[in-house]
Design an enzyme around this catalytic site. Sequence first.
Site, PDB file in Angstrom:
ATOM      1  N   HIS A 120       0.848  -1.186   0.000  1.00  0.00           N
ATOM      2  CA  HIS A 120       0.000   0.000   0.000  1.00  0.00           C
ATOM      3  C   HIS A 120       0.891   1.247   0.000  1.00  0.00           C
ATOM      4  CE1 HIS A 120      -2.548   3.115   1.886  1.00  0.00           C
ATOM      5  NE2 HIS A 120      -3.565   2.468   1.340  1.00  0.00           N
TER       6      HIS A 120
ATOM      7  N   ARG B  62       1.181   3.718   1.858  1.00  0.00           N
ATOM      8  CA  ARG B  62       1.718   4.156   3.149  1.00  0.00           C
ATOM      9  C   ARG B  62       2.854   3.260   3.641  1.00  0.00           C
ATOM     10  NH1 ARG B  62      -1.946   6.183   8.051  1.00  0.00           N
ATOM     11  NH2 ARG B  62       0.181   6.301   8.863  1.00  0.00           N
ATOM     12  N   LYS B  63       3.125   2.174   2.927  1.00  0.00           N
ATOM     13  CA  LYS B  63       4.199   1.288   3.333  1.00  0.00           C
ATOM     14  C   LYS B  63       5.530   1.770   2.753  1.00  0.00           C
ATOM     15  CE  LYS B  63       1.223  -1.237   5.524  1.00  0.00           C
ATOM     16  NZ  LYS B  63      -0.008  -0.488   5.277  1.00  0.00           N
ATOM     17  N   THR B  64       6.631   1.154   3.199  1.00  0.00           N
ATOM     18  CA  THR B  64       7.963   1.627   2.805  1.00  0.00           C
ATOM     19  C   THR B  64       8.178   1.512   1.310  1.00  0.00           C
ATOM     20  OG1 THR B  64       8.738   0.864   4.967  1.00  0.00           O
ATOM     21  CG2 THR B  64      10.419   1.441   3.344  1.00  0.00           C
TER      22      THR B  64
END
Length: 386
Positions: free
Chosen positions: A188, A190-192
């Site tokens: 997603h 918002r992930k790294t």
Amino acid sequence: MCLNCLKVNIHMRKIEIAMPVTGKEEWLAVKEPLMSGWLTQGPKVAEFEQAFAARHEVKHALACTSCTTALHLILVAMGVGPSDEVIVPAFTWVATANVVVYCGATPVFVDVDRTTYNMDPAQVACKVTERTKAIIAVHLFGLCADIDAISEAAPDVPIVEDAACAAGASYKGRPAGTLGVAAAFSFHPRKTITTGEGGMVTCNDNALADKIAMLRSHGASVSEEQRHLGPKPYLLPEFNLLGFNYRMTDLQGAVGLVQLGKLDTFIGERRKWAQYYCRELRGIDWITPPEISDGCGWQAFVCQVDEEKSPLPRNEIMEALQSMGISTRPGTHAVHALGYLREQFSLEDEDYPEAMKCDRFTMAIPLHNRMVEEDFKYVAEAIKHL
């Protein structure tokens, strides 16, 4: 930076809670599948899977549409179903519990340790029954759960890693994704690292991997690549399993491959600035930064607000920071207190008090790879001057 300087900067800055780092490399990467016409799961997904497996030191990596569907595939492949129980932490994203319900099983909640935000191993043993089929250990915000302690508390129960936040993270030198029978990762935004939406299953069990590969593609016994690239054009798959359409596209696989090559750099930068935040915020008596861990993937930087000492309640602090151009969020949910799960399983807020405190008093502040030094300094100074 003085308070007046901060006020001058208010209308000049907008620092998001999270932002993906994508650019020309990702844009160029999608050219090949676009030009080849192979847009659904194909060679780029396979290449991404191989690289992800190598980076995380596992035999198998299987791409899918999200971490939620990755978790669902794992549980179905393990045979989780009606009358089964799966132990999950009470402080996590709602999908961790939802996938258990998708299988017709019952999520059994365990409270969390507020110093790590992860499942409290001391409370696991008393939750295990003869119906317990698995434990989902969440590596929240990129910090791996205490897998050894959980295993010791429930030695005969398989552990599934919800590694949504933990790409590139490690536990006692072992990569996330190798710590249980299988793991699920998220891509997603918002992930790294990101593929837009998307997920990955990792495991070392050949039979489990084969079953998950079939389940993600309607239960087909023959893959799309085998059908379209093989010498037998008349070949159609058999369907001996009730499966799902959980396949990743080759467009996403191409982007994921580029992003994966940047993972260690991203984590290194995030670790540097997490350490900076911890140094700068250490002297503020009303805020507790997260603990620093060498193996943390630093998907997010989540603090705790002590409202007995803070100048304002947490929500008003978040509103004040928002007015200064700084985005914040609560850490995540106390899932047992969410409407559907609360009513379906007759739960009360006070059943899991530590999860409720995390729900009410955690605050994530911006930490991502589009931020520059001045952004981090501005956030720290703004908090100091509240």
